[in-house]
Scaffold this active site. Structure first.
Site, PDB file in Angstrom:
ATOM      1  CE  LYS A  70       2.615  -4.073   9.679  1.00  0.00           C
ATOM      2  NZ  LYS A  70       2.467  -3.003   8.674  1.00  0.00           N
ATOM      3  CB  SER A 145       3.353  -4.723   5.175  1.00  0.00           C
ATOM      4  OG  SER A 145       3.105  -3.587   5.999  1.00  0.00           O
ATOM      5  CB  SER A 169       0.980  -1.384   5.172  1.00  0.00           C
ATOM      6  OG  SER A 169       1.963  -1.793   4.260  1.00  0.00           O
TER       7      SER A 169
HETATM    8  N1  GLN Z   1       3.133  -2.108  -0.116  1.00  0.00           N
HETATM    9  C1  GLN Z   1       3.888  -0.937   0.157  1.00  0.00           C
HETATM   10  C2  GLN Z   1       5.361  -1.250   0.179  1.00  0.00           C
HETATM   11  O1  GLN Z   1       5.681  -2.348  -0.091  1.00  0.00           O
HETATM   12  C3  GLN Z   1       3.395  -0.313   1.420  1.00  0.00           C
HETATM   13  C4  GLN Z   1       4.100  -0.657   2.649  1.00  0.00           C
HETATM   14  C5  GLN Z   1       3.513  -0.070   3.883  1.00  0.00           C
HETATM   15  O2  GLN Z   1       2.554   0.707   3.845  1.00  0.00           O
HETATM   16  N2  GLN Z   1       4.123  -0.411   5.000  1.00  0.00           N
HETATM   17  O3  GLN Z   1       6.178  -0.429   0.452  1.00  0.00           O
END
Ligand code: GLN
Length: 474
Positions: A70, A145, A169
């Site tokens: 990532k 994400s 994420s």
């Molecule tokens: N979707 C969540 C957010 O927008 C999780 C983000 C993550 O785990 N990095 O914060």
């Protein structure tokens, strides 16, 4: 004979038997990415000449295994954007601890994967470099994400990938893309070299095609690290050892709060049938309650933006990242660099966080959210007095359409409803595929989440492995 979907185990086997060399398998993936990434946009950068030495020593646990990373995890000397314009040209100055560990284990790095800007989002639509697509239906999001990593594994554009999970994420995109996603316990894996989103929640983990591979990667990346004082000094087990398919007598908790309003009925059917499978394997199914679950999102969306507003303050146009060329004075350097470099969702969260932390509001918002967080953690502690693992859906729906929720942040945030509590409590959890739902002539995967006690990744992996074997008998 290279057009099949490789697992870590099959790559190791192929290398050992001499079916291909490490260089050949790397090139196979490189060519595949060149061809297929245009449509999926899973990778933001690919490492052309395999800058990183190809090892082929069988003694190393991941020797010659091609992986993706990532784009918020630093690999020395390579660009790391975190999905943001502000870091478009930022070159990593060192290796993240997980990267050093992977290098020592012999992997080859294929490239860096797409993500929502600074890991804020559930769809990759917040990436400054365009969304990734879901390989099961390219009109849909891969989740986020870490959507690029999930899509790359699902489309076999790598053997495994690293991601980060702050509020789901890893698990939510794993669920949307039909792959295995593991978020370890907070403190299990070093965050050194991970571009911080919310430091009290962030954790690095993996995307793999099989549970066995998930255990292999975890065994490599775990451990105490002097560069991350939140890591815990525990002995480092070989997590593959406990994968025996036997879960007789395992106590499995099913929280009623994870099956209420908002859960798609077809997702519910698949998750319930996976629970029946666990029962037929000899597990004891126990109804439980996590009474404060309904407050988790509200607490998370105060705590996370608060930490974001502090962490992203370092991007000031002076030390690194984009620096505005239209600034007249120092204040304008800060304001314009940030204004030009950050995307809409990042700005929204910085403002929310700065507000929640500001004097006069701190007690009402940040402090209160921390108290709710303690109650959520206590719900899990109480439940784990009665059960060994807690199971349920990973996400309330299957993958949604690109654009469907982009203009409505609250409906996007709801996608994290079952994953966020786990981060607030610092627990380990895994998402594994448990079937699919047919929508518009496409089979969209459903994810099954297994949550464990702190530092008990061994039991969630064992449970996941047994379920995987019984859902897909070889
Ligand atoms: N979707 C969540 C957010 O927008 C999780 C983000 C993550 O785990 N990095 O914060």
């Amino acid at each position: 004979m290279l057009n099949i979907s490789f697992t870590i185990e099959s790559v190791k086997e192929g290398l050992k038997k001499g079916d291909f060399s490490a260089e050949e398998i790397f090139k196979h993936y490189y060519k595949k990415i060149e061809k297929e990434n245009k449509e999926l946009n899973a990778y933001l950068s690919i490492f052309e000449n395999c800058k990183l030495k190809i090892e082929n020593s069988a003694a190393m646990p991941l020797s010659g295994v091609p992986c993706a990373v990532k784009d918020n995890i630093l690999i020395d000397g390579t660009i790391c954007t975190a999905g943001s314009k502000i870091l478009e040209n930022y070159v990593s100055a060192y290796d993240a601890t997980v990267i050093s560990k992977l290098k020592m284990s012999g992997v080859t790095f294929l490239g860096k994967t797409n993500m929502d800007e600074f890991a804020m989002g559930s769809s990759t639509e917040n990436s400054a470099f365009g969304p990734s697509k879901n390989p099961h239906d390219v009109s849909r999001v891969p989740g986020g994400s870490s959507g690029g990593s999930a899509a790359a594994v699902a489309a076999d554009l790598c053997v495994f990938a690293l991601g980060s999970d702050t509020g789901g994420s890893i698990r939510q995109p794993a669920s949307f893309c039909g792959v295995v996603g593991l978020k370890p316990t907070y403190g299990r894996v070093s965050r050194h070299g991970l571009i911080a989103l919310a430091s009290s929640l962030d954790q690095i983990g993996s995307f793999t095609k099989k549970v066995y591979d998930s255990a292999t990667v975890l065994s490599v990346i775990v451990g105490k690290d002097v560069f991350d004082s939140t890591t815990i000094d525990l002995n480092v087990p070989d997590f593959t050892k406990g994968l025996d398919g036997i879960i007789k007598g395992l106590k499995v908790g099913v929280p009623k709060e994870y099956f209420g309003k908002g859960l798609d009925p077809e997702v519910k059917i698949k998750v319930e049938s996976a629970i029946s499978k666990l029962k037929s394997l000899g597990a004891e199914i126990i109804d439980i309650s996590l009474p404060h679950s309904e407050y988790a999102l509200a607490a998370y969306y105060i705590i996370l933006p608060s930490e974001v507003s502090a962490n992203l303050a370092r991007l000031d146009g002076i030390r690194y990242g984009h620096s505005s060329t239209h600034a007249k004075d120092l204040f304008e350097v800060y304001a314009k660099s940030r204004g030009e470099g950050f995307g809409q969702e990042t700005k929204r969260r910085i403002m929310l966080g700065a507000f929640a932390l500001s004097s006069g509001y701190y007690d009402a918002y940040y402090l209160k959210a921390q108290k709710v967080r303690a109650l959520i953690k206590k719900d899990f502690d109480d439940a784990f007095l009665k059960v060994d693992v807690i199971v349920g859906p990973t996400a309330p729906t299957t993958a949604f359409k690109i654009g469907e929720k982009a203009e409505d942040p609250v409906s996007m945030y709801l996608s994290d409803i079952y994953t966020v509590p786990v981060n607030l409590a610092g627990l380990p959890a895994i998402s594994i595929p448990c079937g699919s739902v047919r929508i518009e002539n496409k089979d969209l995967p459903v994810g099954f989440q297994i949550i464990g006690k702190p530092f008990d990744e061994a039991t969630i992996l064992k449970t996941a492995y047994s379920l995987e074997q019984s859902l897909n008998p070889q």
